[in-house]
Design a protein around this motif. Sequence first.
Motif, PDB file in Angstrom:
ATOM      1  N   GLY A 165      47.995  48.250  40.246  1.00  0.00           N
ATOM      2  CA  GLY A 165      46.793  47.639  40.184  1.00  0.00           C
ATOM      3  C   GLY A 165      46.199  46.835  39.224  1.00  0.00           C
ATOM      4  O   GLY A 165      45.251  46.288  39.154  1.00  0.00           O
ATOM      5  N   ARG A 166      46.960  46.661  38.067  1.00  0.00           N
ATOM      6  CA  ARG A 166      46.623  45.808  37.195  1.00  0.00           C
ATOM      7  C   ARG A 166      47.329  44.362  37.190  1.00  0.00           C
ATOM      8  O   ARG A 166      48.189  44.195  38.034  1.00  0.00           O
ATOM      9  N   THR A 167      46.951  43.359  36.150  1.00  0.00           N
ATOM     10  CA  THR A 167      47.767  42.117  36.495  1.00  0.00           C
ATOM     11  C   THR A 167      48.810  42.142  35.769  1.00  0.00           C
ATOM     12  O   THR A 167      49.232  42.702  34.799  1.00  0.00           O
ATOM     13  N   ALA A 168      49.705  41.295  36.370  1.00  0.00           N
ATOM     14  CA  ALA A 168      51.275  41.354  36.021  1.00  0.00           C
ATOM     15  C   ALA A 168      51.083  40.492  34.731  1.00  0.00           C
ATOM     16  O   ALA A 168      50.387  39.544  34.391  1.00  0.00           O
ATOM     17  N   GLY A 169      52.357  41.035  33.792  1.00  0.00           N
ATOM     18  CA  GLY A 169      52.327  40.190  32.439  1.00  0.00           C
ATOM     19  C   GLY A 169      53.717  40.305  32.209  1.00  0.00           C
ATOM     20  O   GLY A 169      54.816  40.226  32.882  1.00  0.00           O
ATOM     21  N   TRP A 170      53.932  39.274  30.843  1.00  0.00           N
ATOM     22  CA  TRP A 170      55.548  39.146  30.438  1.00  0.00           C
ATOM     23  C   TRP A 170      56.393  40.094  30.824  1.00  0.00           C
ATOM     24  O   TRP A 170      57.626  40.018  31.074  1.00  0.00           O
ATOM     25  N   SER A 228      48.727  43.084  43.684  1.00  0.00           N
ATOM     26  CA  SER A 228      48.175  44.221  43.041  1.00  0.00           C
ATOM     27  C   SER A 228      46.982  44.532  43.110  1.00  0.00           C
ATOM     28  O   SER A 228      46.383  45.886  43.222  1.00  0.00           O
ATOM     29  N   HIS A 229      46.022  43.487  42.884  1.00  0.00           N
ATOM     30  CA  HIS A 229      44.490  43.723  42.890  1.00  0.00           C
ATOM     31  C   HIS A 229      44.110  43.961  44.070  1.00  0.00           C
ATOM     32  O   HIS A 229      42.986  44.550  44.386  1.00  0.00           O
ATOM     33  N   TRP A 230      44.705  43.183  45.435  1.00  0.00           N
ATOM     34  CA  TRP A 230      43.779  43.352  46.587  1.00  0.00           C
ATOM     35  C   TRP A 230      44.794  43.408  47.629  1.00  0.00           C
ATOM     36  O   TRP A 230      45.901  43.120  47.671  1.00  0.00           O
ATOM     37  N   ARG A 231      44.455  44.039  48.874  1.00  0.00           N
ATOM     38  CA  ARG A 231      45.164  44.018  49.987  1.00  0.00           C
ATOM     39  C   ARG A 231      44.500  42.535  50.838  1.00  0.00           C
ATOM     40  O   ARG A 231      43.434  42.451  50.832  1.00  0.00           O
ATOM     41  N   ILE A 232      45.615  41.688  50.996  1.00  0.00           N
ATOM     42  CA  ILE A 232      45.349  40.476  51.514  1.00  0.00           C
ATOM     43  C   ILE A 232      45.514  40.300  53.088  1.00  0.00           C
ATOM     44  O   ILE A 232      46.656  40.376  53.576  1.00  0.00           O
ATOM     45  N   HIS A 233      44.294  40.159  53.877  1.00  0.00           N
ATOM     46  CA  HIS A 233      44.358  39.942  55.306  1.00  0.00           C
ATOM     47  C   HIS A 233      44.465  38.665  55.724  1.00  0.00           C
ATOM     48  O   HIS A 233      43.462  38.005  55.272  1.00  0.00           O
TER      49      HIS A 233
END
Length: 456
Positions: A298-303, A418-423
């Motif tokens: 659920g978080r933003t991806a990082g290095w 990660s943040h959203w289910r994208i329809h």
Amino acid sequence: MESVLPVPWAPGAKPVVGHLPEFLRAPLAFLRGLPEHGPLVEIRLAHKPVVVVCDPELTRTVLLHDRVFDKGGPLFERLREAGGQGLATCPAAEHRRQRRLMQPAFHQARFPHYARIMTERISAVVGGWQDGRTLDLAVEARNITADIVLSTVFGTSLDPGLHKRLAADFDTLLAGFTRHSLLPRPLRKVPTPGNVRYEEATRRVRRSMADLTAAYRERAADGDGEETSLLSMLIAARDPESDTPALTDDELVDQAVTMYSAGTETTAGAVNWGLYLAATHPAVHARLTAEVNEVLGGRTAGWDDLPRLTYTRQVFTEALRMYPPGWFLTRQTETDTRLGGYPLPKGTTLAYSPYLISHLPDLYPDPQRFDPDRWDAHGAGGTRPQIPVTVFGGGARKCIGDEFSQIEGVLLLASLLSHWRIHLHRDSLSVPRLPQLTLNPGRMRVTLTAHVRETV
């Protein structure tokens, strides 16, 4: 004595217009049909003869020997109208100097810093969306990548008004580059609505970048400039012989236009194609979202997440193979030469197509099939997956920002999921308005749904 054969012609040319109607009607299918006629094939786009390189090794030769096969031809003439003599458009004689100046900004040691900027900008936008919102992901992804480029180049986020104007102007340029390349010079000067829009967009893009560069200089003079930005490094660069600034103000604008256009379109398009292709292939989508959920939760991806986002990178890479942004590019011979045994006189316009090469069945079996496992490091090759041949060029002129783009693409693709289910609204996806400069999708409407996560 060795026989000399002329480059074969593609069949189907019409009087006066040549192959232009077929090229305009279905350019990708037209390109896929050329290799059956030979490793080099001459086509005629109205008044202009163009030799298309259809063989991967000969394409590699063209890319490696850039002083013989220099960036040129009608396409690059149009690109230079907006991008000037930037790194991507300058001739080979100038390229080495510019590459040396810019290379430190793309040293491996700088990528963790760039990745932090990417994570911050992605999180600021994607984290602010609302549950149930419907949006055009083609627009939103490009806005995010543009914001990232401006943050790394200028050390600042972009004013929303300027953001919108730049995006609209680059839309006009991308749609008009190829058309203007095919038009005879007199017709390009006729003040039709399309020509006027194109010329005005060209002037506004350069003026906007000039204003941003001047504003950065003022901030830097007041001690407020970002010392680690790309622009700060270019401003600080000095000619080793005279200790004068290595780049003029116009040259700084050229580089800013180049970085904005290349860094925005390439990554955003590949991410959107990756999302679309995954959504239309349920097994891929399930595996991709499972990896993202396990790694990110659920978080933003990082290095630090990149080594574990292996399948995400495979999806991004396969999207680049299937729909490489720069699908048709030109070169020009600077001397009489031979390629694959065929004689090419000085001034010959050549074209190579990353799309064509990436759809050769000898390189990629069943090339129309979306298969991220082509890039599995644990597959037959057993080595780290490589970006498809020619997508980022090769030789001395290989794209300086290729790794930057790949890192950005993986972080953005993973973070969106990660943040959203994208329809995806499948019926809303619009195909690229070819023959425009890039192969990126048009409108791509989606609806966002928040993930329901278990709490302890």
